[in-house]
Design a protein around this motif. Structure first.
Motif, PDB file in Angstrom:
ATOM      1  N   MET A 123      14.902  -8.146  -2.730  1.00 58.62           N
ATOM      2  CA  MET A 123      13.678  -7.682  -2.595  1.00 58.62           C
ATOM      3  C   MET A 123      13.636  -6.524  -1.990  1.00 58.62           C
ATOM      4  O   MET A 123      14.149  -6.300  -0.746  1.00 58.62           O
ATOM      5  N   PRO A 124      12.962  -5.304  -2.414  1.00 55.14           N
ATOM      6  CA  PRO A 124      12.977  -4.074  -1.626  1.00 55.14           C
ATOM      7  C   PRO A 124      12.391  -4.194  -0.440  1.00 55.14           C
ATOM      8  O   PRO A 124      11.266  -4.976  -0.209  1.00 55.14           O
ATOM      9  N   THR A 125      12.573  -3.508   0.965  1.00 55.24           N
ATOM     10  CA  THR A 125      11.995  -3.603   1.978  1.00 55.24           C
ATOM     11  C   THR A 125      10.724  -2.786   1.746  1.00 55.24           C
ATOM     12  O   THR A 125      10.542  -1.757   0.779  1.00 55.24           O
ATOM     13  N   VAL A 126       9.758  -2.901   2.786  1.00 56.88           N
ATOM     14  CA  VAL A 126       8.356  -2.182   3.034  1.00 56.88           C
ATOM     15  C   VAL A 126       8.756  -0.528   3.129  1.00 56.88           C
ATOM     16  O   VAL A 126       8.105   0.256   2.301  1.00 56.88           O
ATOM     17  N   GLY A 127      10.109  -0.305   3.701  1.00 56.43           N
ATOM     18  CA  GLY A 127      10.422   1.175   3.883  1.00 56.43           C
ATOM     19  C   GLY A 127      10.819   1.770   2.594  1.00 56.43           C
ATOM     20  O   GLY A 127      10.538   2.897   2.383  1.00 56.43           O
ATOM     21  N   ALA A 128      11.624   1.010   1.713  1.00 59.05           N
ATOM     22  CA  ALA A 128      11.888   1.526   0.510  1.00 59.05           C
ATOM     23  C   ALA A 128      10.880   1.599  -0.266  1.00 59.05           C
ATOM     24  O   ALA A 128      10.838   2.588  -1.323  1.00 59.05           O
ATOM     25  N   LEU A 129       9.727   0.954  -0.160  1.00 59.70           N
ATOM     26  CA  LEU A 129       8.737   1.109  -1.152  1.00 59.70           C
ATOM     27  C   LEU A 129       7.721   2.372  -0.789  1.00 59.70           C
ATOM     28  O   LEU A 129       7.160   2.981  -1.340  1.00 59.70           O
ATOM     29  N   VAL A 130       7.913   2.430   0.565  1.00 59.33           N
ATOM     30  CA  VAL A 130       6.892   3.521   1.150  1.00 59.33           C
ATOM     31  C   VAL A 130       7.493   4.884   1.102  1.00 59.33           C
ATOM     32  O   VAL A 130       6.944   6.013   0.860  1.00 59.33           O
ATOM     33  N   SER A 131       8.905   4.793   1.202  1.00 50.84           N
ATOM     34  CA  SER A 131       9.656   6.170   1.417  1.00 50.84           C
ATOM     35  C   SER A 131       9.214   7.286   0.079  1.00 50.84           C
ATOM     36  O   SER A 131       9.188   8.238   0.251  1.00 50.84           O
ATOM     37  N   PRO A 132       9.237   6.684  -1.203  1.00 49.41           N
ATOM     38  CA  PRO A 132       8.924   7.679  -2.188  1.00 49.41           C
ATOM     39  C   PRO A 132       7.286   8.348  -1.976  1.00 49.41           C
ATOM     40  O   PRO A 132       7.247   9.473  -2.350  1.00 49.41           O
ATOM     41  N   PHE A 133       6.599   7.599  -1.292  1.00 45.32           N
ATOM     42  CA  PHE A 133       5.200   8.227  -1.295  1.00 45.32           C
ATOM     43  C   PHE A 133       5.219   9.395  -0.301  1.00 45.32           C
ATOM     44  O   PHE A 133       4.615  10.295  -0.303  1.00 45.32           O
ATOM     45  N   ILE A 134       6.009   8.862   0.751  1.00 42.45           N
ATOM     46  CA  ILE A 134       6.313   9.944   1.953  1.00 42.45           C
ATOM     47  C   ILE A 134       6.865  11.202   1.451  1.00 42.45           C
ATOM     48  O   ILE A 134       6.429  12.270   1.707  1.00 42.45           O
TER      49      ILE A 134
END
Length: 170
Positions: free
Chosen positions: A1-12
């Motif tokens: 399961m991807p971490t929240v950071g891994a999911l937010v990083s592309p947005f940043i």
């Protein structure tokens, strides 16, 4: 399961790259995304590719993307400068517009050279609201790949300057 950071990083990364793209565009002017010539189109596609690479890649960070965008903007500015200063450079980078219809006459060889069919041509005439072929003064396949339809009332003329630089214009 991807971490929240891994999911937010592309947005940043996308936000950073979007801001960089806006900044570079503001610095270099509107030509950045123009469709004036084939090289403009190629640079625009390359910019989109860089942006996408940074957003979807885990190994490419925004700093590398910003550097790549800067390089593309510098190359485009350099080529644009060269194109303006040198007729030889302009001829090497740009396709000359091509006359594909003169009045009612379809120039079949030029239509073929433009890789257009009669159906394509008739579609462009309809898009330009031509209702009678007598209205057509000229149809030009532009260096950008666009088609310009010059038309007016039946029996009207066409200023020669409008066909300046167009291949096969008489």
């Amino acid at each position: 399961m991807p971490t929240v950071g891994a999911l937010v990083s592309p947005f940043i990364d996308a936000a950073i790259m979007g801001l960089a793209l806006i900044a570079f565009t503001r610095l270099s002017g509107l030509r950045s995304f123009s469709k004036m010539s084939g090289y403009d189109f190629a640079i625009t596609v390359a910019m989109g590719s860089v942006l996408a690479s940074v957003v979807v890649s885990k190994s490419t960070g925004p700093l590398a993307g910003i550097a790549a965008l800067a390089a593309l903007f510098v190359v485009q500015a350099g080529l644009s400068h060269l194109r303006v200063r040198s007729r030889d450079a302009q001829d090497a980078m740009d396709n000359a517009p091509l006359l594909i219809m003169q009045g009612r006459e379809v120039l079949e060889d030029n239509l073929s050279a433009a890789k257009m069919t009669r159906a394509d041509l008739m579609g462009k005439l309809r898009e330009a609201n031509v209702t009678h072929l007598d209205q057509v003064r000229a149809v030009v396949f532009e260096q950008t790949g666009d088609v310009s339809v010059l038309h007016g009332p039946a029996g009207g003329g066409l200023e020669d300057d409008l066909l300046d630089g167009v291949r096969d214009a008489v």
